[in-house]
Design an enzyme around this catalytic site. Structure first.
Site, mmCIF file in Angstrom:
data_model
loop_
_atom_site.group_PDB
_atom_site.id
_atom_site.type_symbol
_atom_site.label_atom_id
_atom_site.label_comp_id
_atom_site.label_asym_id
_atom_site.label_seq_id
_atom_site.Cartn_x
_atom_site.Cartn_y
_atom_site.Cartn_z
ATOM 1 N N GLU A 178 25.523 49.752 43.840
ATOM 2 C CA GLU A 178 24.396 50.586 43.615
ATOM 3 C C GLU A 178 23.417 49.843 44.533
ATOM 4 O OE1 GLU A 178 23.231 49.912 39.883
ATOM 5 O OE2 GLU A 178 24.502 51.977 39.005
ATOM 6 N N GLU B 279 45.570 41.062 36.106
ATOM 7 C CA GLU B 279 44.010 40.409 36.103
ATOM 8 C C GLU B 279 45.087 38.784 36.155
ATOM 9 O OE1 GLU B 279 43.761 39.581 31.147
ATOM 10 O OE2 GLU B 279 42.871 41.439 32.386
#
Length: 294
Positions: A80, A111
């Site tokens: 963004e 992970e």
């Protein structure tokens, strides 16, 4: 060791018996704790901005690292920055455990791979001017820790965000930010208020950083990149608001400078051409306020 984010919430042990109205009330009410957690961390966030600013001015990059929800929130913040502040895409990088596939699906075991976290940092050649944001609700995700440790060895500034006090991501980072949200209403579901706190913290950090980099004039986002009809319309509105010019004049000036709102504002406020306005902005590190005052 069970972390606070994974503990069963003692206030809602019979959650499955709640009515729909009560469920919504409880889930929304618990989000208040997310805002409080970020508010309590505001001094650390401000310090992170202060230390990141000179690195960004010297050409550094923002590198977000996370797994699962934390990784997706980092990705969201990174992508963004270009349309909102014209921040170069190559200077906002998001690394996720499991790679691009993990954006839309869970990649089992990704992970837990500390070596891959370190390898991913090496692959983007993290260096002294870079800022690495290591995000993990538990604060102990191996992928994130691997990236954090490799980033430190490379000389990058490391900022750790975790929802548990004394977590490794916090204690091993140059700046550790604790977002202490406590147990979730649904035990261990850190996509709830832990994720909300991370989103607020990341928004606050990157927005404050962009203001410090002269991407804002007053409270107007004057360095946006108009990539859609909506943003072109917003560019015109921002220019007219800042200068008092008519819509027609604002649009004509914007068209003459490739819809660079900052350039159009300086040109209109100073009564100069867009080429001269660009030069004036370049001379003051892109600050609209200083360019107008010259």
């Amino acid at each position: 060791m069970v972390t606070k984010t994974e503990m069963p919430n003692p206030l809602h042990t019979e959650l499955d018996l709640y009515s729909a109205d009560d469920l919504i009330d409880v889930l929304i009410e618990d989000q208040r704790n997310a805002l409080k957690a970020v508010w309590d961390s505001r001094e650390k966030l401000a310090e992170a901005v202060r230390q990141a600013l000179p690195r960004m001015r010297d050409g550094g990059r923002l590198i977000y690292v996370g797994a699962g929800t934390s990784g997706r929130l980092g990705l969201m913040d990174s992508v963004e920055l270009y349309p909102t502040f014209s921040w170069p895409k190559h200077r906002a990088i998001a690394l996720m455990a499991g790679g691009s596939r993990a954006i839309g699906e869970s990649i089992e075991g990704a992970e837990d791979d500390e070596r891959q976290g370190a390898s991913d940092i090496l692959s983007v050649k993290a260096a002294a001017n870079d800022v690495v944001l290591a995000i993990a609700a538990s604060g102990r995700t191996p992928y994130v820790l691997g990236a954090l440790r490799a980033a430190r060895r490379a000389g990058a500034l490391t900022i750790g965000l975790a929802n548990n006090p004394d977590a490794s991501v916090v204690t091993e980072a140059h700046i550790g930010i604790v977002l202490d949200t406590g147990p979730e209403v649904i035990s261990g579901s850190t996509r709830l208020k832990a994720g909300t706190a991370q989103k607020i913290a990341l928004n606050s950090f990157s927005s404050a950083l962009m203001v410090g980099l002269n991407k804002v004039y007053g409270n107007l986002m004057v360095d946006l990149r108009p990539t859609s009809a909506k943003l072109i319309h917003r560019s015109v509105n921002l220019t007219t608001h800042a200068t008092g010019a008519s819509d027609e004049l604002a649009r004509r000036t914007l068209e003459s400078c490739g819809f660079q709102v900052k350039v159009a504002i300086v040109a209109l406020k100073r009564g100069i051409g867009v080429t001269e306005a660009e030069s004036q902005l370049a001379a003051v590190d892109g600050s609209v306020r200083r360019a107008i005052a010259k």
